[in-house]
Every structure is written in structure tokens, then in C-alpha cells.
Design a protein around this motif. Structure first.
Motif, PDB file in Angstrom:
ATOM      1  N   CYS A 114      12.433 -37.713 -62.651  1.00  0.00           N
ATOM      2  CA  CYS A 114      13.739 -37.254 -62.988  1.00  0.00           C
ATOM      3  C   CYS A 114      14.943 -37.244 -61.809  1.00  0.00           C
ATOM      4  O   CYS A 114      15.943 -37.307 -61.761  1.00  0.00           O
ATOM      5  CB  CYS A 114      14.044 -36.383 -64.063  1.00  0.00           C
ATOM      6  SG  CYS A 114      13.639 -34.741 -63.364  1.00  0.00           S
ATOM      7  N   CYS A 167       7.084 -35.053 -65.325  1.00  0.00           N
ATOM      8  CA  CYS A 167       7.634 -36.498 -65.205  1.00  0.00           C
ATOM      9  C   CYS A 167       7.217 -36.942 -63.860  1.00  0.00           C
ATOM     10  O   CYS A 167       7.767 -37.885 -63.171  1.00  0.00           O
ATOM     11  CB  CYS A 167       9.291 -36.517 -65.285  1.00  0.00           C
ATOM     12  SG  CYS A 167      10.041 -35.647 -63.885  1.00  0.00           S
ATOM     13  N   HIS A 204       8.851 -35.529 -70.068  1.00  0.00           N
ATOM     14  CA  HIS A 204      10.051 -34.847 -69.453  1.00  0.00           C
ATOM     15  C   HIS A 204      10.206 -33.579 -70.325  1.00  0.00           C
ATOM     16  O   HIS A 204      11.245 -33.432 -70.804  1.00  0.00           O
ATOM     17  CB  HIS A 204      11.295 -35.750 -69.658  1.00  0.00           C
ATOM     18  CG  HIS A 204      11.523 -36.609 -70.968  1.00  0.00           C
ATOM     19  ND1 HIS A 204      10.810 -37.435 -71.352  1.00  0.00           N
ATOM     20  CD2 HIS A 204      12.469 -36.214 -71.737  1.00  0.00           C
ATOM     21  CE1 HIS A 204      11.216 -37.729 -72.438  1.00  0.00           C
ATOM     22  NE2 HIS A 204      12.251 -36.879 -72.857  1.00  0.00           N
ATOM     23  N   ASN A 205       9.359 -32.549 -70.164  1.00  0.00           N
ATOM     24  CA  ASN A 205       9.624 -31.400 -70.999  1.00  0.00           C
ATOM     25  C   ASN A 205      10.950 -30.658 -70.824  1.00  0.00           C
ATOM     26  O   ASN A 205      11.241 -29.891 -71.641  1.00  0.00           O
ATOM     27  CB  ASN A 205       8.287 -30.536 -70.817  1.00  0.00           C
ATOM     28  CG  ASN A 205       6.986 -31.141 -71.351  1.00  0.00           C
ATOM     29  OD1 ASN A 205       7.068 -32.209 -71.974  1.00  0.00           O
ATOM     30  ND2 ASN A 205       5.926 -30.354 -71.423  1.00  0.00           N
ATOM     31  N   CYS A 206      11.431 -30.634 -69.277  1.00  0.00           N
ATOM     32  CA  CYS A 206      12.583 -29.860 -69.291  1.00  0.00           C
ATOM     33  C   CYS A 206      13.619 -30.691 -69.445  1.00  0.00           C
ATOM     34  O   CYS A 206      14.824 -30.025 -69.601  1.00  0.00           O
ATOM     35  CB  CYS A 206      12.591 -29.173 -67.886  1.00  0.00           C
ATOM     36  SG  CYS A 206      12.866 -30.716 -66.643  1.00  0.00           S
ATOM     37  N   GLY A 257      14.602 -33.452 -67.845  1.00  0.00           N
ATOM     38  CA  GLY A 257      15.176 -34.163 -66.707  1.00  0.00           C
ATOM     39  C   GLY A 257      15.967 -33.456 -65.911  1.00  0.00           C
ATOM     40  O   GLY A 257      16.861 -33.907 -64.872  1.00  0.00           O
ATOM     41  N   LEU A 292       9.185 -36.217 -58.617  1.00  0.00           N
ATOM     42  CA  LEU A 292       9.429 -36.155 -60.068  1.00  0.00           C
ATOM     43  C   LEU A 292      10.208 -37.231 -60.513  1.00  0.00           C
ATOM     44  O   LEU A 292      11.330 -37.616 -59.954  1.00  0.00           O
ATOM     45  CB  LEU A 292      10.131 -34.761 -60.217  1.00  0.00           C
ATOM     46  CG  LEU A 292       9.344 -33.560 -59.958  1.00  0.00           C
ATOM     47  CD1 LEU A 292      10.146 -32.380 -60.196  1.00  0.00           C
ATOM     48  CD2 LEU A 292       8.001 -33.369 -60.533  1.00  0.00           C
ATOM     49  N   ASN A 345      14.835 -31.068 -63.233  1.00  0.00           N
ATOM     50  CA  ASN A 345      13.907 -30.476 -62.123  1.00  0.00           C
ATOM     51  C   ASN A 345      13.663 -29.000 -62.529  1.00  0.00           C
ATOM     52  O   ASN A 345      13.509 -28.283 -61.635  1.00  0.00           O
ATOM     53  CB  ASN A 345      14.977 -30.288 -60.893  1.00  0.00           C
ATOM     54  CG  ASN A 345      14.088 -30.314 -59.728  1.00  0.00           C
ATOM     55  OD1 ASN A 345      13.198 -30.345 -59.633  1.00  0.00           O
ATOM     56  ND2 ASN A 345      14.932 -30.143 -58.697  1.00  0.00           N
ATOM     57  N   GLY A 346      12.993 -28.922 -63.552  1.00  0.00           N
ATOM     58  CA  GLY A 346      12.462 -27.849 -64.216  1.00  0.00           C
ATOM     59  C   GLY A 346      11.057 -27.609 -64.695  1.00  0.00           C
ATOM     60  O   GLY A 346      10.727 -26.790 -65.336  1.00  0.00           O
ATOM     61  N   CYS A 347      10.315 -28.668 -64.462  1.00  0.00           N
ATOM     62  CA  CYS A 347       9.026 -28.780 -64.859  1.00  0.00           C
ATOM     63  C   CYS A 347       8.381 -29.787 -63.903  1.00  0.00           C
ATOM     64  O   CYS A 347       8.911 -30.099 -63.026  1.00  0.00           O
ATOM     65  CB  CYS A 347       8.783 -29.113 -66.302  1.00  0.00           C
ATOM     66  SG  CYS A 347       9.033 -30.933 -66.555  1.00  0.00           S
TER      67      CYS A 347
HETATM   68  S1  FES Z   1      11.609 -33.719 -66.584  1.00  0.00           S
HETATM   69 FE1  FES Z   1      11.034 -31.737 -65.867  1.00  0.00          FE
HETATM   70  S2  FES Z   1      11.405 -32.041 -64.016  1.00  0.00           S
HETATM   71 FE2  FES Z   1      11.588 -34.090 -64.585  1.00  0.00          FE
END
Ligand code: FES
Length: 124
Positions: free
Chosen positions: A102, A66, A55-57, A59, A100, A61-63
Motif C-alpha cells: 500500500c 500487504c 490489507h488488514n489495516c 492500506g 508494503l 501503513n498500519g500493518c
Molecule cells: S495494508 Fe496495512 S500496511 Fe498496507
């Protein structure tokens, strides 16, 4: 207290609890079935239960790290947004049922997901 509105508080008894079955593409990991509360995401449940889901961003909705596959209960989760669709397209091996984790917020009913092999992210 006069003027205080406490009706916005939800007790555990009032909360709807559903089930999420989580399957793993990674070899050697058994499927698990866990409780998921209305309003919780698949990522939330994974993190609460020590299940590795990148979950690099954080959570938001920015990567696309996930990324999960929703096998059952697509109608029971929050609808996909245009922004989420964009990130899903950038995920590794996206399919028609990709979402995704998240953004897989449960609204009503049980779901089943499969987590892609997370070893592709090791060291990142
Ligand atoms: S953790 Fe980055 S979009 Fe879900």
C-alpha cells in the motif's frame, strides 16, 4: 465560473501510466503485467485486478500484511518512511527489498514486484 480554479484536475490523457509486473511466490500462479498510474499503489492495482493481497489495516501503513518484494524500479516508487520500515521488520520473511504494497506508490517508471504466498493469512 469566476474564481473557480479547474487547473487541479488531471485528465486521463495527462496521467502518466506505467507498468507493474507482478510475480507470485504461491505455486501455480503466472506472472502478470498490468498498467499502474502515477500515484497508484501496488495494493490499488492488485485490488482493481482481483489479485489477492492482504490489507488488514485498509492500506494506511498500519500493518504488515500487504508485504511485497520490489525486484525492479525501487527508485520509481515513493521512499520508505520510518513507520513503514517498522512494519516491514514485522512482516513474515522480510528482505532488503521488502516494502508494503500500500506504500509502493508509483511516482515515475515501471516496477516489478513479487507477492509472498498469501496462504499464510488464510483464515485470519
Ligand atoms: S495494508 Fe496495512 S500496511 Fe498496507
Amino acid at each position: 465560473m469566476p474564481g473557480t480554479n479547474v487547473s487541479n484536475f488531471v485528465t486521463f490523457a495527462e496521467m502518466n501510466i506505467f507498468k507493474v509486473k507482478i510475480n507470485f511466490e504461491a505455486k501455480g500462479l503466472e506472472s502478470v503485467e498490468l498498467p499502474i498510474a502515477e500515484g497508484e499503489s501496488v495494493l490499488d492495482v492488485c485490488l482493481e485486478n482481483g489479485i489477492e493481497l492482504q490489507h488488514n489495516c485498509g492500506g494506511v501503513n498500519g500493518c504488515s500484511t500487504c508485504h511485497v518484494y520490489v525486484n525492479k524500479g525501487m527508485d520509481n516508487i515513493q521512499e520508505i518512511s520510518d513507520k513503514e520500515e517498522d512494519f516491514v521488520d514485522r512482516a513474515v520473511n522480510p528482505r532488503i527489498n521488502s516494502r508494503l504494497g500500500c506504500q509502493c506508490v508509483v511516482l515515475d517508471g515501471d516496477i516489478e514486484v513479487t507477492l509472498p504466498d498469501q496462504s499464510q493469512f488464510l483464515g485470519h
